[in-house]
Design a protein around this motif. Structure first.
Motif, PDB file in Angstrom:
ATOM      1  N   GLY A 117      -4.386  -1.384 -22.376  1.00 43.06           N
ATOM      2  CA  GLY A 117      -3.842  -1.692 -20.889  1.00 43.06           C
ATOM      3  C   GLY A 117      -2.818  -1.219 -20.247  1.00 43.06           C
ATOM      4  O   GLY A 117      -3.065  -0.664 -19.090  1.00 43.06           O
ATOM      5  N   GLY A 118      -1.697  -1.158 -21.817  1.00 50.14           N
ATOM      6  CA  GLY A 118      -0.457   0.559 -20.418  1.00 50.14           C
ATOM      7  C   GLY A 118      -0.756   1.411 -20.290  1.00 50.14           C
ATOM      8  O   GLY A 118      -0.299   2.336 -19.737  1.00 50.14           O
ATOM      9  N   LEU A 119      -2.197   1.943 -21.660  1.00 42.70           N
ATOM     10  CA  LEU A 119      -2.012   3.337 -21.273  1.00 42.70           C
ATOM     11  C   LEU A 119      -2.929   3.768 -20.182  1.00 42.70           C
ATOM     12  O   LEU A 119      -3.159   4.817 -19.014  1.00 42.70           O
ATOM     13  CB  LEU A 119      -3.074   3.517 -22.210  1.00 42.70           C
ATOM     14  CG  LEU A 119      -3.823   5.302 -22.163  1.00 42.70           C
ATOM     15  CD1 LEU A 119      -2.506   5.896 -21.989  1.00 42.70           C
ATOM     16  CD2 LEU A 119      -4.585   5.808 -23.357  1.00 42.70           C
ATOM     17  N   ILE A 120      -3.749   2.903 -19.008  1.00 45.23           N
ATOM     18  CA  ILE A 120      -4.391   2.815 -17.881  1.00 45.23           C
ATOM     19  C   ILE A 120      -3.182   2.795 -16.877  1.00 45.23           C
ATOM     20  O   ILE A 120      -3.157   3.880 -15.801  1.00 45.23           O
ATOM     21  CB  ILE A 120      -5.141   2.315 -17.551  1.00 45.23           C
ATOM     22  CG1 ILE A 120      -6.690   2.161 -18.599  1.00 45.23           C
ATOM     23  CG2 ILE A 120      -5.557   1.562 -16.730  1.00 45.23           C
ATOM     24  CD1 ILE A 120      -7.937   0.168 -18.626  1.00 45.23           C
ATOM     25  N   VAL A 121      -2.090   1.781 -17.060  1.00 47.44           N
ATOM     26  CA  VAL A 121      -1.537   2.460 -16.438  1.00 47.44           C
ATOM     27  C   VAL A 121      -0.672   3.052 -16.037  1.00 47.44           C
ATOM     28  O   VAL A 121      -0.545   3.739 -14.963  1.00 47.44           O
ATOM     29  CB  VAL A 121      -0.297   1.193 -15.839  1.00 47.44           C
ATOM     30  CG1 VAL A 121       0.811   1.024 -15.678  1.00 47.44           C
ATOM     31  CG2 VAL A 121      -1.148  -0.817 -16.088  1.00 47.44           C
ATOM     32  N   GLY A 122       0.196   4.034 -17.068  1.00 49.12           N
ATOM     33  CA  GLY A 122       0.244   5.043 -17.859  1.00 49.12           C
ATOM     34  C   GLY A 122      -0.304   6.153 -16.433  1.00 49.12           C
ATOM     35  O   GLY A 122       0.570   7.859 -16.106  1.00 49.12           O
TER      36      GLY A 122
ATOM     37  N   GLN B 105       5.873  11.120 -20.841  1.00 53.10           N
ATOM     38  CA  GLN B 105       7.025   9.904 -21.084  1.00 53.10           C
ATOM     39  C   GLN B 105       5.981   8.902 -19.897  1.00 53.10           C
ATOM     40  O   GLN B 105       5.994   7.708 -20.553  1.00 53.10           O
ATOM     41  CB  GLN B 105       7.859  10.252 -21.012  1.00 53.10           C
ATOM     42  CG  GLN B 105       8.680  11.041 -21.730  1.00 53.10           C
ATOM     43  CD  GLN B 105      10.516  10.917 -21.316  1.00 53.10           C
ATOM     44  OE1 GLN B 105      10.720  11.345 -20.311  1.00 53.10           O
ATOM     45  NE2 GLN B 105      11.216  11.504 -22.436  1.00 53.10           N
ATOM     46  N   ARG B 106       5.930   8.913 -19.153  1.00 51.52           N
ATOM     47  CA  ARG B 106       5.226   8.388 -18.005  1.00 51.52           C
ATOM     48  C   ARG B 106       3.507   7.998 -17.795  1.00 51.52           C
ATOM     49  O   ARG B 106       3.913   6.395 -18.083  1.00 51.52           O
ATOM     50  CB  ARG B 106       5.084   9.134 -16.661  1.00 51.52           C
ATOM     51  CG  ARG B 106       4.972   8.111 -15.334  1.00 51.52           C
ATOM     52  CD  ARG B 106       4.370   8.867 -13.861  1.00 51.52           C
ATOM     53  NE  ARG B 106       5.559   9.509 -13.822  1.00 51.52           N
ATOM     54  CZ  ARG B 106       5.900  10.263 -12.966  1.00 51.52           C
ATOM     55  NH1 ARG B 106       4.924  10.280 -11.702  1.00 51.52           N
ATOM     56  NH2 ARG B 106       6.510  10.604 -12.581  1.00 51.52           N
ATOM     57  N   LEU B 107       3.115   8.814 -18.933  1.00 49.46           N
ATOM     58  CA  LEU B 107       1.339   8.034 -18.913  1.00 49.46           C
ATOM     59  C   LEU B 107       1.455   7.146 -20.894  1.00 49.46           C
ATOM     60  O   LEU B 107       1.173   6.078 -20.782  1.00 49.46           O
ATOM     61  CB  LEU B 107       0.922   9.371 -19.993  1.00 49.46           C
ATOM     62  CG  LEU B 107      -0.271   9.489 -20.919  1.00 49.46           C
ATOM     63  CD1 LEU B 107      -1.244   9.009 -19.755  1.00 49.46           C
ATOM     64  CD2 LEU B 107      -0.812  10.989 -21.217  1.00 49.46           C
ATOM     65  N   LEU B 108       2.894   7.639 -21.337  1.00 47.63           N
ATOM     66  CA  LEU B 108       3.052   6.551 -23.137  1.00 47.63           C
ATOM     67  C   LEU B 108       3.683   5.853 -22.866  1.00 47.63           C
ATOM     68  O   LEU B 108       3.884   4.730 -23.877  1.00 47.63           O
ATOM     69  CB  LEU B 108       3.054   8.242 -23.922  1.00 47.63           C
ATOM     70  CG  LEU B 108       1.967   8.738 -23.737  1.00 47.63           C
ATOM     71  CD1 LEU B 108       3.204   9.737 -25.593  1.00 47.63           C
ATOM     72  CD2 LEU B 108       0.825   8.723 -24.206  1.00 47.63           C
TER      73      LEU B 108
ATOM     74  N   GLU C 215       3.880   4.721  -7.689  1.00 46.85           N
ATOM     75  CA  GLU C 215       3.688   3.111  -7.353  1.00 46.85           C
ATOM     76  C   GLU C 215       3.403   2.034  -7.738  1.00 46.85           C
ATOM     77  O   GLU C 215       3.405   1.154  -7.875  1.00 46.85           O
ATOM     78  CB  GLU C 215       3.957   3.213  -5.907  1.00 46.85           C
ATOM     79  CG  GLU C 215       5.394   4.316  -4.946  1.00 46.85           C
ATOM     80  CD  GLU C 215       4.919   5.415  -5.164  1.00 46.85           C
ATOM     81  OE1 GLU C 215       5.968   6.377  -4.384  1.00 46.85           O
ATOM     82  OE2 GLU C 215       3.695   5.635  -5.953  1.00 46.85           O
ATOM     83  N   VAL C 216       2.204   3.026  -8.936  1.00 42.99           N
ATOM     84  CA  VAL C 216       1.997   1.142  -9.573  1.00 42.99           C
ATOM     85  C   VAL C 216       2.605   1.130 -10.779  1.00 42.99           C
ATOM     86  O   VAL C 216       2.115  -0.261 -11.179  1.00 42.99           O
ATOM     87  CB  VAL C 216       0.262   2.266 -10.742  1.00 42.99           C
ATOM     88  CG1 VAL C 216      -0.091   2.859  -8.954  1.00 42.99           C
ATOM     89  CG2 VAL C 216       0.675   2.899 -11.606  1.00 42.99           C
ATOM     90  N   TRP C 217       3.946   1.408 -11.061  1.00 47.98           N
ATOM     91  CA  TRP C 217       4.627   0.341 -12.054  1.00 47.98           C
ATOM     92  C   TRP C 217       5.368  -0.317 -11.328  1.00 47.98           C
ATOM     93  O   TRP C 217       5.830  -0.297 -10.057  1.00 47.98           O
ATOM     94  CB  TRP C 217       5.877   1.501 -12.382  1.00 47.98           C
ATOM     95  CG  TRP C 217       5.771   2.024 -13.777  1.00 47.98           C
ATOM     96  CD1 TRP C 217       4.342   3.134 -14.196  1.00 47.98           C
ATOM     97  CD2 TRP C 217       6.091   3.133 -14.492  1.00 47.98           C
ATOM     98  NE1 TRP C 217       4.551   3.867 -14.468  1.00 47.98           N
ATOM     99  CE2 TRP C 217       5.679   3.662 -15.343  1.00 47.98           C
ATOM    100  CE3 TRP C 217       7.402   2.415 -14.801  1.00 47.98           C
ATOM    101  CZ2 TRP C 217       6.147   4.197 -16.732  1.00 47.98           C
ATOM    102  CZ3 TRP C 217       8.406   3.259 -16.333  1.00 47.98           C
ATOM    103  CH2 TRP C 217       6.912   3.980 -16.668  1.00 47.98           C
TER     104      TRP C 217
END
Length: 460
Positions: free
Chosen positions: A287-292, A77-80, A300-302
């Motif tokens: 871009g969201g996938l990289i953050v995930g 979930q955190r990844l996607l 803490e990157v969220w």
């Protein structure tokens, strides 16, 4: 009677318009106060919508921030989730660009600097909805950009209702934008100076006075009436001796060296995502996938980093943890901003400055005798201002913003030195600030069209 019919159905609107066009100062200040109220309410609505999204995703009655939400999710979930939020945000922007006709300025800076003060309602709402999907799913960008845009848009609507000429309408939009910044950061003086120093490019009483009024009203509404707390809880500033000013000079030099590289990374990210042969929603999903993916290592990157900065200011961190989070946060911010997510990099810049200052303070403590330098938290506070000055090229605004956050006179000497040093060095390395692209296009449009015609543009 013909004049009343032409300018609106309400007689009071016609009277108010006449006074504003005549530049009657009491009426101007009264209208600025109203814009401060509307701007504060706009930021509150946006905050509450983000809180509601956190509650829905986290399954809790009370939101605790994006980092807390990320830690409570399963790894997949955190990844996607950031990728899904990026895809939805991109779809909203694509549909808006296809079905909504362009009306008015694309951002508040353009509307104030060269436009007629007109900000499109439907475009602003569409961009705000897109930012809710991005920020609510963990994108590493600030929520303040959409807040300020909403506040400025409400002021633009108010001025258009009164059928104000462009000069008065632009001032009204500036008051709304000031209110948004003030309500977001609890910094009424810095909020007014942000618009004066960065957007107008000059500080004059003709513009600063109404901006200050809007800022004061916005601060009163958010803090005293609605009881919203400050986003950063600053610790007591620790200043060992006057000789320690020299160490803060070094922090300013470090910020001046690194800030241009941070901005260059953001530019490279935007260019790289822009070259991808894919639609916008796909790029934003990537871009969201990289953050995930980064959040699998450090949650803490969220988000915008408020909770992490507050933790750095009040608890003892290991240098390795701060360094790792700093590196990953920079990459996450570049991925989010570069992919096209609607949001600002103002708050991530404060995050980078706090982490950089904290590391610098830890290094000094390791090299110098005990008690010779202040705590890392004090360097983190000054680092926030130095990094902000080195990216916005607005040192006065940066100094006053950190001062208003700390309410400590002891911070002023090291803060002034670090901010001016960071600004002077960064400007020599990279003449363009974080807002230069938007402001340069605005100045070009002013020279070409005389400020009477809307042009397209994008806020950094």
């Amino acid at each position: 009677m013909a004049k009343e019919i032409r300018i609106g159905k309400f007689r009071w609107a016609g009277a108010l318009r006449g006074q504003l066009v005549a530049e009657n100062l009491p009426y101007t200040l009264f209208t600025a106060a109203l814009m401060g109220l509307l701007g504060a309410l706009a930021t509150v609505v946006f905050r509450e919508l983000l809180s509601w999204i956190q509650v829905v995703l986290g399954g809790e009655d009370t939101p605790h921030g994006m980092v807390h939400l990320a830690r409570g999710l399963e790894s997949w979930q955190r990844l996607l989730l950031p990728a899904a939020g990026g895809a939805l945000a991109g779809l909203v922007l694509q549909l808006a660009s296809r079905w909504l006709p362009r009306r008015g300025a694309a951002d508040y800076m353009e509307a104030i600097a060269v436009g007629r003060g007109v900000i499109g309602f439907r475009q602003t709402v569409a961009r705000s909805v897109s930012s809710l999907f991005s920020i609510g799913s963990g994108a590493s960008i600030g929520r303040e950009g959409p807040m300020v845009q909403l506040a400025a848009m409400l002021s633009s609507l108010s001025g258009r209702f009164l059928i104000l000429p462009p000069r008065q309408l632009r001032l009204l939009v500036a008051c709304g934008a000031t209110a948004g910044i003030t309500a977001a950061y609890n910094a009424p003086i810095a909020g007014a100076l942000f618009i004066s120093e960065i957007v107008y490019g000059v500080i004059s009483s003709a513009t600063l006075v109404p901006l200050v009024v809007a800022s004061v009203v916005a601060n009163i509404v958010t803090r005293q009436i609605l009881h919203y707390d400050a986003v950063f809880h600053m610790p007591p500033f620790d200043f060992v001796s006057g000789w320690e000013v020299a160490s803060y000079l070094g922090l300013g030099l470090l910020a001046g060296l690194l800030a241009p590289q941070f901005l260059r990374l953001l530019d490279l990210s935007r260019a790289g995502f822009g070259r991808l042969p894919a639609p916008l929603w796909t790029r934003m999903a990537l871009g969201g996938l990289i953050v995930g993916a980064l959040s699998l290592y450090k949650a803490e990157v969220w988000g915008n980093g408020y909770s992490v900065v507050n933790s750095m200011l009040h608890t003892q961190w290991a240098w390795s943890a701060v360094a790792a989070i700093l590196l990953l946060k920079i990459i996450a911010t570049a991925a989010s901003a570069g992919s096209g997510a609607v949001g600002g990099v103002f708050t991530p810049t404060l995050f980078v400055g706090a982490a950089l200052g904290s590391l610098y303070g830890m290094g000094l403590q390791a090299l110098l005798p005990p008690g010779a330098v202040s705590t890392p938290a004090s360097y983190a506070v000054v680092g926030m201002g130095a990094m902000l000055a080195a990216t916005t090229y607005a040192p006065l605004m940066s100094i006053l913003m950190i001062f208003e956050m700390t309410l400590s006179y002891e911070v002023m000497l090291p803060l002034m030195l670090a901010c001016i040093t960071g600004y002077a060095l960064a400007q020599r390395i990279r003449p363009a600030s974080v807002y230069s692209k938007s402001l340069a296009s605005n100045r070009l449009a002013r020279a070409r069209f005389g400020g009477g015609r809307d042009v397209s543009g994008r806020s950094s």
